[in-house]
Scaffold this motif. Structure first.
Motif, short mmCIF file in Angstrom:
data_model
loop_
_atom_site.label_atom_id
_atom_site.label_comp_id
_atom_site.label_asym_id
_atom_site.label_seq_id
_atom_site.Cartn_x
_atom_site.Cartn_y
_atom_site.Cartn_z
N TYR A 1 -5.05 6.38 -0.98
CA TYR A 1 -4.30 5.15 -0.71
C TYR A 1 -4.40 4.23 -1.92
O TYR A 1 -5.50 3.96 -2.42
CB TYR A 1 -4.84 4.47 0.54
CG TYR A 1 -4.41 5.17 1.80
CD1 TYR A 1 -4.94 6.41 2.15
CD2 TYR A 1 -3.46 4.60 2.66
CE1 TYR A 1 -4.52 7.06 3.30
CE2 TYR A 1 -3.05 5.25 3.80
CZ TYR A 1 -3.58 6.48 4.12
OH TYR A 1 -3.17 7.13 5.26
N ARG B 1 0.52 5.72 -0.32
CA ARG B 1 -0.43 6.82 -0.19
C ARG B 1 0.19 8.08 -0.77
O ARG B 1 1.41 8.23 -0.82
CB ARG B 1 -0.84 7.04 1.27
CG ARG B 1 0.26 7.58 2.18
CD ARG B 1 -0.25 7.68 3.60
NE ARG B 1 0.78 8.19 4.51
CZ ARG B 1 0.64 8.25 5.83
NH1 ARG B 1 -0.49 7.82 6.40
NH2 ARG B 1 1.61 8.73 6.57
N TRP C 1 0.84 -1.18 0.00
CA TRP C 1 0.00 0.00 0.00
C TRP C 1 0.88 1.24 0.00
O TRP C 1 1.82 1.33 0.80
CB TRP C 1 -0.91 0.03 1.22
CG TRP C 1 -2.00 -0.98 1.19
CD1 TRP C 1 -1.97 -2.26 1.67
CD2 TRP C 1 -3.32 -0.79 0.66
NE1 TRP C 1 -3.17 -2.88 1.47
CE2 TRP C 1 -4.02 -2.00 0.85
CE3 TRP C 1 -3.98 0.27 0.04
CZ2 TRP C 1 -5.35 -2.17 0.44
CZ3 TRP C 1 -5.29 0.10 -0.36
CH2 TRP C 1 -5.96 -1.10 -0.16
N ASP D 1 -2.75 11.50 8.11
CA ASP D 1 -2.95 10.28 7.33
C ASP D 1 -3.87 10.52 6.13
O ASP D 1 -4.05 9.61 5.30
CB ASP D 1 -3.56 9.18 8.20
CG ASP D 1 -2.64 8.71 9.31
OD1 ASP D 1 -3.14 8.49 10.44
OD2 ASP D 1 -1.43 8.57 9.06
#
Length: 115
Positions: free
Chosen positions: A93, A38, A36, A89
């Motif tokens: 993503y 981002r 993953w 955050d």
């Protein structure tokens, strides 16, 4: 052509949790790496969690102890459990799968952390 479809993003308050899913169009056994990334607005795409085949899972320092990558082979799906979310955050993503030199990407799923 391999297809990766992410889901599970959304708007969540600080401290909340989400589970992102990445469904592959074929068996994930064939990939030597899944992970993953981002990308936040105005920033470069960064790796947050990587799962090399037969190797050690690695996490970005900024997400250690909060993010967990896992896989369900029977479902051809990789997950990213994200806990204790912070405003920083916030990003799109992306799921990625590597097969040799080939790199495959999903379309991304937006995660927004805001009160």
């Amino acid at each position: 052509q391999v297809q990766l479809v992410e889901s599970g993003g959304g708007l969540v308050q600080p401290g909340g949790s989400l589970r992102l899913s990445c469904a592959a169009s074929e068996s994930i056994f064939r990939f030597n790496f899944m992970g993953w990334y981002r990308q936040a607005p105005g920033k470069q795409r960064e790796l947050v969690a990587g799962m090399p085949s037969g190797g050690t899972i690695n996490y970005a320092d900024s997400v250690k102890d909060r993010f967990t990558i896992s896989r369900a082979n029977a479902k051809n799906t990789v997950y990213l459990q994200i806990n204790s979310l912070k405003p920083e955050d916030t990003a799109v993503y992306y799921c990625t799968a590597h097969f040799g030199l080939a790199r495959y990407w999903g379309q991304g799923t937006q995660v927004t952390v805001s009160s």
